[in-house]
Motif scaffolding. Structure first.
Motif, mmCIF file in Angstrom:
data_model
loop_
_atom_site.group_PDB
_atom_site.id
_atom_site.type_symbol
_atom_site.label_atom_id
_atom_site.label_comp_id
_atom_site.label_asym_id
_atom_site.label_seq_id
_atom_site.Cartn_x
_atom_site.Cartn_y
_atom_site.Cartn_z
ATOM 1 N N GLN A 1 0.829 -1.208 0.000
ATOM 2 C CA GLN A 1 0.000 0.000 0.000
ATOM 3 C C GLN A 1 0.863 1.258 0.000
ATOM 4 O O GLN A 1 0.532 2.257 -0.643
ATOM 5 N N ARG A 2 1.990 1.189 0.693
ATOM 6 C CA ARG A 2 2.912 2.335 0.711
ATOM 7 C C ARG A 2 3.503 2.559 -0.686
ATOM 8 O O ARG A 2 3.648 3.705 -1.126
ATOM 9 N N GLU A 3 3.835 1.477 -1.374
ATOM 10 C CA GLU A 3 4.376 1.577 -2.738
ATOM 11 C C GLU A 3 3.328 2.129 -3.698
ATOM 12 O O GLU A 3 3.642 2.935 -4.586
ATOM 13 N N ILE A 4 2.083 1.707 -3.538
ATOM 14 C CA ILE A 4 0.997 2.237 -4.380
ATOM 15 C C ILE A 4 0.857 3.742 -4.158
ATOM 16 O O ILE A 4 0.711 4.508 -5.116
ATOM 17 N N ASP A 5 0.920 4.163 -2.896
ATOM 18 C CA ASP A 5 0.869 5.601 -2.584
ATOM 19 C C ASP A 5 1.986 6.336 -3.320
ATOM 20 O O ASP A 5 1.764 7.406 -3.905
ATOM 21 N N TYR A 6 3.175 5.756 -3.279
ATOM 22 C CA TYR A 6 4.339 6.383 -3.916
ATOM 23 C C TYR A 6 4.133 6.494 -5.426
ATOM 24 O O TYR A 6 4.396 7.552 -6.024
ATOM 25 N N GLN A 7 3.665 5.416 -6.061
ATOM 26 C CA GLN A 7 3.467 5.412 -7.506
ATOM 27 C C GLN A 7 2.420 6.440 -7.925
ATOM 28 O O GLN A 7 2.596 7.159 -8.920
ATOM 29 N N ILE A 8 1.329 6.514 -7.179
ATOM 30 C CA ILE A 8 0.262 7.462 -7.530
ATOM 31 C C ILE A 8 0.720 8.903 -7.307
ATOM 32 O O ILE A 8 0.443 9.786 -8.142
ATOM 33 N N ASN A 9 1.444 9.153 -6.228
ATOM 34 C CA ASN A 9 1.968 10.502 -5.977
ATOM 35 C C ASN A 9 2.944 10.932 -7.061
ATOM 36 O O ASN A 9 2.936 12.085 -7.500
ATOM 37 N N ARG A 10 3.771 9.995 -7.502
ATOM 38 C CA ARG A 10 4.735 10.304 -8.578
ATOM 39 C C ARG A 10 3.992 10.606 -9.880
ATOM 40 O O ARG A 10 4.348 11.540 -10.602
ATOM 41 N N PHE A 11 2.946 9.834 -10.175
ATOM 42 C CA PHE A 11 2.138 10.066 -11.374
ATOM 43 C C PHE A 11 1.447 11.433 -11.296
ATOM 44 O O PHE A 11 1.391 12.172 -12.286
ATOM 45 N N ALA A 12 0.946 11.775 -10.114
ATOM 46 C CA ALA A 12 0.274 13.061 -9.914
ATOM 47 C C ALA A 12 1.249 14.221 -10.135
ATOM 48 O O ALA A 12 0.879 15.253 -10.722
ATOM 49 N N GLN A 13 2.495 14.049 -9.708
ATOM 50 C CA GLN A 13 3.515 15.083 -9.911
ATOM 51 C C GLN A 13 3.828 15.250 -11.397
ATOM 52 O O GLN A 13 4.008 16.375 -11.884
ATOM 53 N N GLN A 14 3.887 14.123 -12.128
ATOM 54 C CA GLN A 14 4.129 14.193 -13.571
ATOM 55 C C GLN A 14 2.991 14.909 -14.284
ATOM 56 O O GLN A 14 3.217 15.722 -15.182
ATOM 57 N N LEU A 15 1.756 14.629 -13.856
ATOM 58 C CA LEU A 15 0.600 15.312 -14.432
ATOM 59 C C LEU A 15 0.666 16.812 -14.150
ATOM 60 O O LEU A 15 0.374 17.636 -15.027
ATOM 61 N N GLN A 16 1.066 17.142 -12.929
ATOM 62 C CA GLN A 16 1.126 18.544 -12.528
ATOM 63 C C GLN A 16 2.136 19.308 -13.389
ATOM 64 O O GLN A 16 1.912 20.479 -13.725
ATOM 65 N N MET A 17 3.231 18.649 -13.749
ATOM 66 C CA MET A 17 4.237 19.271 -14.613
ATOM 67 C C MET A 17 3.662 19.558 -15.997
ATOM 68 O O MET A 17 4.140 20.438 -16.709
ATOM 69 N N GLN A 18 2.626 18.807 -16.375
ATOM 70 C CA GLN A 18 1.957 19.006 -17.659
ATOM 71 C C GLN A 18 0.742 19.928 -17.524
ATOM 72 O O GLN A 18 -0.014 20.118 -18.478
ATOM 73 N N GLY A 19 0.568 20.487 -16.315
ATOM 74 C CA GLY A 19 -0.525 21.420 -16.100
ATOM 75 C C GLY A 19 -1.866 20.773 -15.817
ATOM 76 O O GLY A 19 -2.918 21.396 -16.002
ATOM 77 N N MET A 20 -1.847 19.515 -15.368
ATOM 78 C CA MET A 20 -3.104 18.812 -15.102
ATOM 79 C C MET A 20 -3.107 18.249 -13.690
ATOM 80 O O MET A 20 -2.092 17.793 -13.181
ATOM 81 N N LYS A 21 -4.270 18.293 -13.054
ATOM 82 C CA LYS A 21 -4.429 17.702 -11.732
ATOM 83 C C LYS A 21 -4.948 16.271 -11.854
ATOM 84 O O LYS A 21 -5.570 15.921 -12.858
ATOM 85 N N LEU A 22 -4.701 15.489 -10.808
ATOM 86 C CA LEU A 22 -5.124 14.087 -10.812
ATOM 87 C C LEU A 22 -6.639 13.978 -10.966
ATOM 88 O O LEU A 22 -7.138 13.090 -11.670
ATOM 89 N N GLU A 23 -7.372 14.880 -10.326
ATOM 90 C CA GLU A 23 -8.837 14.862 -10.420
ATOM 91 C C GLU A 23 -9.301 15.062 -11.861
ATOM 92 O O GLU A 23 -10.250 14.415 -12.323
ATOM 93 N N GLN A 24 -8.601 15.959 -12.597
ATOM 94 C CA GLN A 24 -8.942 16.191 -14.005
ATOM 95 C C GLN A 24 -8.668 14.941 -14.838
ATOM 96 O O GLN A 24 -9.438 14.598 -15.744
ATOM 97 N N TYR A 25 -7.565 14.262 -14.512
ATOM 98 C CA TYR A 25 -7.221 13.023 -15.226
ATOM 99 C C TYR A 25 -8.317 11.978 -15.023
ATOM 100 O O TYR A 25 -8.713 11.295 -15.965
ATOM 101 N N PHE A 26 -8.810 11.864 -13.794
ATOM 102 C CA PHE A 26 -9.886 10.911 -13.513
ATOM 103 C C PHE A 26 -11.143 11.248 -14.313
ATOM 104 O O PHE A 26 -11.814 10.364 -14.852
ATOM 105 N N GLN A 27 -11.453 12.541 -14.415
ATOM 106 C CA GLN A 27 -12.636 12.958 -15.168
ATOM 107 C C GLN A 27 -12.501 12.599 -16.648
ATOM 108 O O GLN A 27 -13.452 12.154 -17.291
ATOM 109 N N MET A 28 -11.303 12.795 -17.190
ATOM 110 C CA MET A 28 -11.075 12.544 -18.618
ATOM 111 C C MET A 28 -11.068 11.055 -18.950
ATOM 112 O O MET A 28 -11.511 10.648 -20.019
ATOM 113 N N THR A 29 -10.529 10.245 -18.037
ATOM 114 C CA THR A 29 -10.357 8.816 -18.323
ATOM 115 C C THR A 29 -11.464 7.939 -17.752
ATOM 116 O O THR A 29 -11.575 6.773 -18.120
ATOM 117 N N GLY A 30 -12.271 8.498 -16.839
ATOM 118 C CA GLY A 30 -13.321 7.695 -16.216
ATOM 119 C C GLY A 30 -12.805 6.811 -15.102
ATOM 120 O O GLY A 30 -13.556 6.014 -14.528
#
Length: 428
Positions: free
Chosen positions: A304-333
């Motif tokens: 569970q700690r590793e999953i947290d790390y992976q998702i946080n890292r993905f969220a940071q990558q999205l943020q660098m592209q100007g997108m929030k994780l919540e927006q990604y969820f809306q776009m992808t379902g």
């Protein structure tokens, strides 16, 4: 206190406190409440029964914390446990005369290593053909391609870059986000909706015309979905790719001495790149074979700690592209729950790999010297364009120095361990 091993990653601790032992504990806890403010009483003169009634929940919480803290330390010390996460309270029953508590401690598993020296893995034999070199040369030529404005009487066609002004209307009304000036659009890129680009093809510089399109049903903006729209368009300029000619001038422009030098160095670069890729793939296969050879129960807490790390890292990558994780969820379902579930398999593999490599490092007494850690910090500092002392000062300022050193040490030991496995491995 009774300690029971439930499985390789979990120990259960059962505690009962009653009689005089519980009475003394309550008295000890009540001391902390002796100066509590209670209406109608002077501080320090509040009767014990009044305090017990008024601060019942707080007192129960203190008693629970005292018992768990004491028994946790004993359980860890007496059973030589290696806790990896917070305890989980499984049972808590209490009355004035008796307290029963059951909690579990997540721990690092103990396990026997499988074969880790002399494992076999396939390694690709790198061969670079003339065709591969020529394809790379073509890509280099493409990178040197220039855009040149075409004659005013020529018409736009696919692959041209057309600079346009446009404004969109629905039912005669302009809509938000439908207007731009000086926009570069590559025809045939399908970056605009419907047949927008097709209707620009065939026009010349200076042309002003209407483009009729229909927004798709699943368009991101609900107020536009499925609606017909008219765009008023003006063509400002049309640029066309001017293919570069392969000659010594182009080679020099790209940093080579000549076409021959360009071909030779391109071949060398491809060989280095492919050999690095093949070596990394071999390394990954060796580590995978070693990990697969060991049976180990992976702690859920670490997964569970590793999953947290992976998702946080993905969220940071999205943020660098100007997108929030919540927006990604809306776009992808997707949802956070589905993302966590889909990440679990990779997380389990990552944790198992980490556990096995750490156990091998321990078995082989692999360590990183102070000098190696110092050199690694110098490399990191250079990556950030800093001096080593400046990086360390920055880390100290943020209060992360100990963690920074630990992580640097871990990376070095991990890499040394992998190097050992690869050096001992056999190529199939």
């Amino acid at each position: 206190m009774a300690v029971k091993k439930l499985n390789e990653t979990t120990y259960e601790v059962s505690v009962v406190r009653e009689g005089e032992e519980l009475k003394h504990l309550k008295e000890h806890v009540l001391v902390h409440f002796k100066d509590a403010k209670v209406d109608g009483f002077r501080p320090g003169h509040v009767p014990a029964k009044v305090i017990e009634n008024k601060f019942k929940k707080e007192i129960e919480g203190e008693i629970l914390n005292h018992i768990i803290s004491d028994e946790y330390r004993k359980a860890v010390a007496e059973n030589e446990l290696k806790p990896i996460a917070d305890i989980k309270l499984e049972k808590y029953e209490h009355n004035d005369d008796k307290v029963e508590i059951v909690f579990t401690i997540p721990v690092l598993p103990t396990f026997e290593l499988g074969q880790y020296k002399g494992v076999e893995a396939e390694k690709e034999n790198v061969e670079v053909t003339d065709e591969t070199v020529n394809e790379e040369i073509e890509r280099l030529k493409e990178s040197a391609t220039k855009l040149k404005e075409i004659a005013e009487d020529e018409e736009a066609k696919n692959d041209d870059v057309v600079n346009i002004n446009f404004e969109g209307f629905i039912d005669g009304e302009a809509f938000n986000g439908g207007k731009a000036e000086g926009y570069d659009l590559t025809l045939g890129s399908h970056s605009f909706i419907d047949t927008f680009e097709d209707q620009i093809a065939g026009h010349k510089k200076g042309d002003e015309f209407d483009v009729n399109v229909t927004f798709p049903e699943n368009y991101g903006a609900a107020n536009l979905s499925g609606k017909p729209a008219l765009f008023k368009v003006k063509v400002n300029s049309i640029k066309r790719k001017e293919e570069a000619e392969l000659n010594d001038d182009l080679a020099k422009e790209l940093g080579f001495d000549s076409v021959e030098d360009m071909k030779n160095k391109t071949r060398e670069n491809i060989i280095k790149r492919e050999e690095t890729r093949a070596e990394n793939e071999f390394k990954n296969k060796v580590v995978e074979a070693v990990v697969n050879a060991t049976e180990v129960e992976v702690p859920e807490a670490l997964v569970q700690r590793e999953i947290d790390y992976q998702i946080n890292r993905f969220a940071q990558q999205l943020q660098m592209q100007g997108m929030k994780l919540e927006q990604y969820f809306q776009m992808t379902g997707q949802t956070l729950e589905t993302m966590r579930e889909s990440s679990k398999e990779n997380a389990e593999k990552a944790v198992k790999t980490e556990l096995v490599l750490a156990e091998i490092a321990k078995a082989e007494e692999i360590k990183a010297t102070d000098e190696e850690v110092s050199k690694e910090i110098e490399k990191l500092a250079a990556m950030y364009g800093l001096e080593k002392d400046a990086l360390i000062a920055d880390v100290r300022k943020n209060g992360n120095y100990e963690r920074f050193i630990d992580e640097t040490n871990y990376r070095l030991v991990n890499q040394k361990t992998i190097d050992l496995l690869v050096n001992e491995a056999k190529v199939k």
